[in-house]
Design a protein around this motif. Structure first.
Motif, PDB file in Angstrom:
ATOM      1  N   ALA A 180      28.022  41.367  48.045  1.00  0.00           N
ATOM      2  CA  ALA A 180      29.277  41.730  48.091  1.00  0.00           C
ATOM      3  C   ALA A 180      29.715  43.059  48.181  1.00  0.00           C
ATOM      4  N   ASN A 181      30.948  43.496  48.925  1.00  0.00           N
ATOM      5  CA  ASN A 181      31.336  44.760  48.935  1.00  0.00           C
ATOM      6  C   ASN A 181      32.530  44.994  48.159  1.00  0.00           C
ATOM      7  N   ALA A 182      32.930  44.212  47.628  1.00  0.00           N
ATOM      8  CA  ALA A 182      34.200  44.255  46.554  1.00  0.00           C
ATOM      9  C   ALA A 182      34.345  43.350  45.474  1.00  0.00           C
ATOM     10  N   VAL A 183      34.939  43.584  44.315  1.00  0.00           N
ATOM     11  CA  VAL A 183      35.442  42.467  43.322  1.00  0.00           C
ATOM     12  C   VAL A 183      36.489  42.656  43.026  1.00  0.00           C
ATOM     13  N   VAL A 184      37.341  41.274  43.228  1.00  0.00           N
ATOM     14  CA  VAL A 184      38.627  41.335  42.682  1.00  0.00           C
ATOM     15  C   VAL A 184      38.720  40.380  41.567  1.00  0.00           C
ATOM     16  N   GLY A 185      40.181  40.447  41.110  1.00  0.00           N
ATOM     17  CA  GLY A 185      40.634  39.612  39.899  1.00  0.00           C
ATOM     18  C   GLY A 185      39.638  39.971  38.855  1.00  0.00           C
ATOM     19  N   VAL A 186      39.444  41.373  38.526  1.00  0.00           N
ATOM     20  CA  VAL A 186      38.573  41.739  37.562  1.00  0.00           C
ATOM     21  C   VAL A 186      39.461  41.778  36.147  1.00  0.00           C
ATOM     22  N   ASP A 187      38.670  41.162  35.030  1.00  0.00           N
ATOM     23  CA  ASP A 187      38.759  41.060  33.653  1.00  0.00           C
ATOM     24  C   ASP A 187      38.034  41.650  32.902  1.00  0.00           C
ATOM     25  N   LEU A 188      38.776  42.549  31.664  1.00  0.00           N
ATOM     26  CA  LEU A 188      38.147  42.812  30.826  1.00  0.00           C
ATOM     27  C   LEU A 188      38.338  42.394  29.386  1.00  0.00           C
TER      28      LEU A 188
END
Length: 161
Positions: free
Chosen positions: A127-135
């Protein structure tokens, strides 16, 4: 003042080992030349640049960027312990009020480390991006205090239009 023969950093008052700073010297253990250390450092820097190029964002992306492929859900977890002194000072802050800098620094370190690990996981699956990140933060306090931070998101490839 002398400088490191590998990275150029100033060596300071006591010089260095074989004309190298402490960091470069430790990397040179097991190699035969400063050129090999330079090459290893360059490869490491290129890998880190590729990992750091991954953008963390939400599913809403700006115009001109489109998601071309959703790869998979990626996660990263980090557990950070807070020693007795941090716990003690945090307890005092609970009583008298105010901010606990020690706890804030631990949480900041946990967040930075976990997000870096998330980017690394995404890079490893292409991948070259991460979407919908949740912590998600979890506190375990059986003996001492342990802060566990879990980051998750969808690894994607994006393309600029």
């Amino acid at each position: 003042m002398a400088s490191c023969s590998v990275c150029g950093k100033e060596l300071g008052l006591f010089g260095g080992n074989r004309g190298m700073c402490q960091e470069c010297f430790l990397e040179s253990v097991g190699t035969s030349s400063p050129d090999q250390v330079k090459q290893r450092k360059l490869e490491h820097a290129q890998l880190n640049a590729a990992i750091e190029a991954i953008m963390l964002t939400t599913e809403a992306y700006p115009q001109g960027i489109s998601i071309t492929k959703r790869i998979e859900v990626v996660t990263a977890e980090c557990a950070f312990g807070m020693h007795i002194f941090k716990d003690l000072f945090a307890s005092v802050r609970d009583i008298v009020g105010g901010r606990s800098e020690a706890v804030q620094n631990t949480l900041r370190d946990a967040r930075r480390t976990t997000l870096y690990e998330l980017k690394k996981e995404a890079y490893e699956v292409g991948a070259n991006a991460v979407v919908g990140v949740d912590l998600d933060y979890v506190e375990l306090s059986a003996v001492g205090t342990m802060v566990i931070l879990v980051a998750s998101g969808t690894a994607v490839t994006i393309e600029e239009a």
